[in-house]
Every structure is written in structure tokens, then in C-alpha cells.
Design a protein around this motif. Sequence first.
Motif, mmCIF file in Angstrom:
data_model
loop_
_atom_site.group_PDB
_atom_site.id
_atom_site.type_symbol
_atom_site.label_atom_id
_atom_site.label_comp_id
_atom_site.label_asym_id
_atom_site.label_seq_id
_atom_site.Cartn_x
_atom_site.Cartn_y
_atom_site.Cartn_z
ATOM 1 N N LEU A 126 0.830 -1.203 0.000
ATOM 2 C CA LEU A 126 0.000 0.000 0.000
ATOM 3 C C LEU A 126 0.867 1.257 0.000
ATOM 4 O O LEU A 126 1.748 1.400 0.831
ATOM 5 C CB LEU A 126 -0.892 0.035 1.240
ATOM 6 C CG LEU A 126 -2.109 -0.867 1.274
ATOM 7 C CD1 LEU A 126 -2.825 -0.706 2.600
ATOM 8 C CD2 LEU A 126 -3.053 -0.541 0.135
ATOM 9 N N ARG A 127 0.614 2.155 -0.949
ATOM 10 C CA ARG A 127 1.324 3.428 -0.967
ATOM 11 C C ARG A 127 0.293 4.540 -0.866
ATOM 12 O O ARG A 127 -0.265 4.955 -1.866
ATOM 13 C CB ARG A 127 2.143 3.575 -2.241
ATOM 14 C CG ARG A 127 3.114 2.438 -2.468
ATOM 15 C CD ARG A 127 3.786 2.599 -3.805
ATOM 16 N NE ARG A 127 4.413 3.900 -3.911
ATOM 17 C CZ ARG A 127 5.633 4.163 -3.448
ATOM 18 N NH1 ARG A 127 6.329 3.229 -2.879
ATOM 19 N NH2 ARG A 127 6.139 5.360 -3.548
ATOM 20 N N LEU A 128 0.040 4.971 0.343
ATOM 21 C CA LEU A 128 -1.015 5.950 0.538
ATOM 22 C C LEU A 128 -0.456 7.238 1.123
ATOM 23 O O LEU A 128 -0.086 7.267 2.295
ATOM 24 C CB LEU A 128 -2.087 5.385 1.471
ATOM 25 C CG LEU A 128 -2.780 4.125 0.976
ATOM 26 C CD1 LEU A 128 -3.454 3.413 2.114
ATOM 27 C CD2 LEU A 128 -3.787 4.491 -0.089
ATOM 28 N N PRO A 129 -0.389 8.296 0.317
ATOM 29 C CA PRO A 129 0.050 9.573 0.866
ATOM 30 C C PRO A 129 -1.032 10.160 1.772
ATOM 31 O O PRO A 129 -2.197 9.744 1.710
ATOM 32 C CB PRO A 129 0.253 10.464 -0.366
ATOM 33 C CG PRO A 129 -0.108 9.657 -1.543
ATOM 34 C CD PRO A 129 -0.742 8.396 -1.096
ATOM 35 N N THR A 187 -0.634 5.249 -7.324
ATOM 36 C CA THR A 187 -1.732 5.262 -6.358
ATOM 37 C C THR A 187 -2.068 6.694 -6.029
ATOM 38 O O THR A 187 -1.427 7.609 -6.507
ATOM 39 C CB THR A 187 -1.356 4.534 -5.060
ATOM 40 O OG1 THR A 187 -0.140 5.108 -4.595
ATOM 41 C CG2 THR A 187 -1.207 3.054 -5.276
ATOM 42 N N LEU A 188 -3.064 6.861 -5.215
ATOM 43 C CA LEU A 188 -3.495 8.204 -4.842
ATOM 44 C C LEU A 188 -2.473 8.881 -3.954
ATOM 45 O O LEU A 188 -2.014 8.320 -3.007
ATOM 46 C CB LEU A 188 -4.826 8.141 -4.087
ATOM 47 C CG LEU A 188 -6.036 7.953 -4.979
ATOM 48 C CD1 LEU A 188 -7.262 7.731 -4.119
ATOM 49 C CD2 LEU A 188 -6.250 9.170 -5.840
#
Lengths: 349, 349
Positions: free
Chosen positions: A98-101, B348-349
Amino acid sequence: MITSTPAPLLEADRLSIGYLPAGGDSGFIRKEISFTAERGELVALIGPNGSGKSTLLKTLTGFIPPLKGSVRWMGKPVGSYTPAELARLISYVSTENLRLPNMRVADLVAYGRFPYTGWLGRLREEDLQMVSTSIRKTGLSDFARREVITLSDGERQRALIARALAQNTPFILLDEPTAFLDVSAKYEIFQLLRQLARTEGKTILLSTHDLNIALREADKFWMLTPAGCTQGAPEDAVLQGWLSHLFTHPQIGFDKTGGDFYLKTEPAGTAQVKGQGDALIWTSRALTRLGFSVVTEENLPLPPLSITITGEEDPNHLRWLLHSGETPLTFSSLHALLSYLRQEMQKPG
Amino acid sequence: MTPINPILDRQRERGLFVLLAVLLGLFFIADILSGSVLLPAAEVLQALIHPSRAIETVKTIVLDFRLPKAITAVVAGTALSVSGLQMQTIFRNPLAGPYVLGISAGASLAVALFALGFAPLMTLGVTLSGSWPLAVVAWAGAFAVLLLVLFVSSRVNDNMTVLILGMLFSSAAGAVVSILQYFSSESMLKAFIVWTMGSLGSITTEQLTVVVPAIVAGILLALAKMKDLNAFLLGETYARSLGVPIFRSRLWIFLSASILAGTVTAFCGPIGFVGIAVPHLARVLFRTSDHRVLLPATLLLGANAMLLSDIIAQLPGLQATLPINSVTALLGIPIVIWMIIRNRKFATL
């Protein structure tokens, strides 16, 4: 095999899994597999790539229906639970990176409270409590306000486990939680999971390719073999030779003494090694890799190759004496010795 | 990264919301004040507050043209931005938006087919009862494309493919619309071309009674599903494991997005780059991935952005009003480019 309890917490009975396209037999990935898991067990799901580990996990969590047979959680078929009920029974950690900023660790862990909050998702005191306890138990207290994208792979995996913990379910399922980690992080994650199984009484199921760690840390193996699914203690898997099913390649073998896998090589002859302690063990390993069968007994008829190790008491003074011809050769590292041997072996004759 | 105080975060959040609300008021008044005819501010305000005492021509301009247009700007900006946020989250694609994914194209194609198919009927004496049929047709077109995009994205797990498909679909829809234009009368053709340039000013007060309730309904639906959007941010597997009924929840969100994007497209024409750019501005300003903050933020920012675009479109000194579509593109595209450079990997977002 003898099962002591009458109704296990998780039980798969003659389960067939897969994705059925439009009828027919082609969608089956596994047929007629049976296994169980008990409270507080750390179960490792083992199997080669393509053996259906992920499909099995998805079937167990109810994401896809069983094609045949049954999956029972606490005695009830998985299909009889609503999604909301399942969310309070099983928490899941996927293998996806998961790469979530713009998301902090505490925010991610708070996702675990999702099944317990109202439509606005407002966290009550007990939810916040559960979030901070989960963060503490996974050793992330110093990271709570950090953004998830700034974490290392191992730290992020911890955060995802904390999220699963905050979901407060009796079962945690993890799809290859150690896949992208370096060696030390792999051990840390296994240690954390084992601890959670012991102290929290969680039933933890994970799929993994890290056999040597799983052999040491798991309570139980579910092994997807050509015959179906075999289950037992990791040691059972070793003693009964199930591990050989994992490898279709004839050149790979399992060393029952060392608990590790090795590549079989062309036999290069016999080598006699004199020495002691770690130096002896690792010298033997290195020679085995070249294809020598290593003997340590003294009173053998003189083999073509004989090595004596000296200076074992101080790593800086380790020397290897090679008696193959008239004068013994001295090497100051195993690498030097092996390079010499490789050159000799490549000479014609 | 230094840990950030959560109380400071909350204060900052609240401050930003107040700022955006104040800006919205200011932009709204500025939008009413600006136009091709320069009117004194006092008279405009008079017409707004005491219409009976205002000069007749000013009253007509303000109440029949400028006020509906400003209201349209608010609802259109809100609707496009919120549907953009929904699509970016559901498809986990930072470049998603109603325009890019072809949702607007789907709505316009449906409207074009409807108009062409309806023209012969009109000669037979059938008349449209209000603007509802037009709206419903646009929703259906938007919804159909959303389902198509969902189908493709479930087959190919690749963000770029979905975007390229959206562009292809937009082109295809554009081609069909061109063919339809070829067969349409001269007056219809002009109306069509004006419509494709996008316009906030062509909406009548009667149409507003359709547009405003439709968009309010779409926004309410979006607000009701805020919590689920958070879960979708982690991906479908996690959302499911958190107990979200994936199919039903996504259907509601799609319905909301279709109503929002479809209504705007039907009555204002395809307006690009608001839906894609505004959610990113909201993320950057509010530094969060939580939709319970992002959605209201996107809503307010979208209304502000559209009002600002409309003010720019009719800057004093300009003889005519610029097409709103060009203004939003020129404002939005730099933001999108900046976002791509900033993210580098826009996976990704």
C-alpha cells in the motif's frame, strides 16, 4: 492424525477452491482439501507458487465461495455470515504494497475500528483506546504520527498488523506478510505474530515462502501438496518428508539435520576435513556446495583431498591447509580455498 | 518527519473550512457583479436584496441571468469535483475524473442520441415535459460508462489502461456525436457546438429546479457513503474485509457520481479538468486522505474553483464571455501536470 477437540475454530472439510468460469472442471485450483486451526495457533500455509495459497485465503475469508465442501468458522459455514459479521471475526492483511500519501500510521490503524463505528466513522473512547493499544503492541508507538509512505517495508507491515489487531478479531489472516522484507524484518514479523498468538490467544494464519523461518516459528503447517493438503507440526513435515513435495525440481533437496534446503551438485569426490567448532561446520558446508562429500573421521584411507583447519580460537588467525599434492597449500579465507579448488576442478582430467 | 500535534491539525482544518466558506461568499458576489455589461455594485445588491425597488433592466439581468449562472457555477463545480473524488478513490487512480474516464462523453452521447431521436417525435406532436427526461438520459449515459470502466478495470489491473480506454471512449463518443451533427439541422448544429464548449449561462431558472435538486441528491448520497470511500482507498480486498458490502456500496457511489457528472454535462456541456484537479487541491491543502474531511473540502473548493473560472471567463474589458471549458482546462491542466511531477509514480493516490 488425532484431533482432540470436537469442533475446531476453523475447519475446512473436503474443500474445493478456485474460480469457476462458466461451469466445467477447469476452474478448480484445489480439490478435496481438509484442515483445521485452533485458538492461539500460528499456522503457516506453505505451497509452491500457483498452488492456490491466495485463492485458499480468499475462500476462507468468504471473498469467493467454496466450489465444493465447506469452510466453517466456529462451527458455522462461512457463507452464513454477513460481511459485517465476518469483519468482526477475521481481519485480513493482503500482500499488496500500500502506498497511501496523506495517511498517518494512527489513521491506518484506526481503519481497524471500521466495523464498530457508525456511518460517520466517529471513533469513541474505546475505539481510540484500542487503536493506541494496537500501536503499542506492535512496537510502533514512536511512529503513530508518521505518514505511512515514509515507513520502511517492515514498519509498514507492522502498521498493517496493528490495523488487523485493532479490528479485534479472533482470527488474523495474512497473505505473504514477509514477501518484500529483508531478513531481519522477516524474523521480526514472525516474532511479532507468534507473540500475538501466544499472549492474545489469536489464531493467526499466514501464507509464506520463507520456509526456514516458518519451520522454526510456526505451530502448524498447512502444506499444499499434489496429494491435497497435509497438516501437522513443522517437524512432522520434516520427519515425514512432505517438504520434498514442494519441489518438482530433482536438484533441490532438504537437509533434515540443518533444517534447510540445498541444491544438489555433481559429485566431486570425497574431502576429509580436520578441525572443530563453527569453522568445521561452515567449511563442510562450503565444500558440499562444490559437490564434495565431506568426512571428518581420522582413520580413513587417505582421500584425494584433505584439509586441516588451524587457528580456530581467533577468527583472524583461521587458516586452511590443503594437502593434495607434495607440499601443503595455506589459505587465509574459505573464499580463497574455494577459488583454488574450483580452478583445479575445471582443469581437464 | 516531525510528529504533528493532532489538535493543531484540527484547528488548521477548521480554519481552512472557514476560509473556503468566506471565499465562496466573496466569489459568489464577485461573479454576480461581473459580466459583459458593467453594472454598479450598489444597484446589483439592491436588485438582490430588494428586487421591487430595483431598476427594471438591472433586475432582469441580475435575477434572470447572473444569479442563475452563479448558482449553476456553484452546483456544477461542486458536482464535478465530488464525482472526480469518488472516481479517483473507487478506481484508486489519481488521474481519474468524469471527463478523463469518459463519463462526460457517455452523458453527452446519450443526450445527443436522445435529442436526435426526439426531434422527429417532436414533429409528431410529442413534447418534453420539463428538463427531467434530459437529466435522466444523461445519468443513464454516465452510469453505463462507469459500469464499462468498472468492468475493464476489474479485468486489467492497470491504471493506465483504464485511462487510455476512457480517452478512446471519449473519442468514439465524439465521433458519433459528429456524425449525428452531420445529419442535424443548421440551428441544432449551432446549439450543439455551443453546448460542447460548455456554458454555465444557458441554464434557465426552470432548468435549475431540476439541476439543483438532482445535484443536492447526488451530494447527499455521496456524503452517506463517505465512510465506505475511506475503505475503498485501501482497495477492494481490505474494504471487503472491513465489512463493506462491496457491490452494493459501489453501486450507490456510482449512482451518485453519475447523477453529479451526468446532470452537469447535460445542462452545461462537458466541462473538463475540474473533477480531476480539485480533489488534489483538497488533499494538498488539508493533508489528509480521510474522506470525511476531503469530501466537504472538495465540495467547497469545487464551488470556489468554478466561480473563479466563471469570473475569469467574463473579465471586465472582454467583449464576449470565454467558453468556460477553455478556462477550466487552462486552470486545471497545470495543476494536474504539477501533481504528476510531484507524485512521479502516479500508481496510487
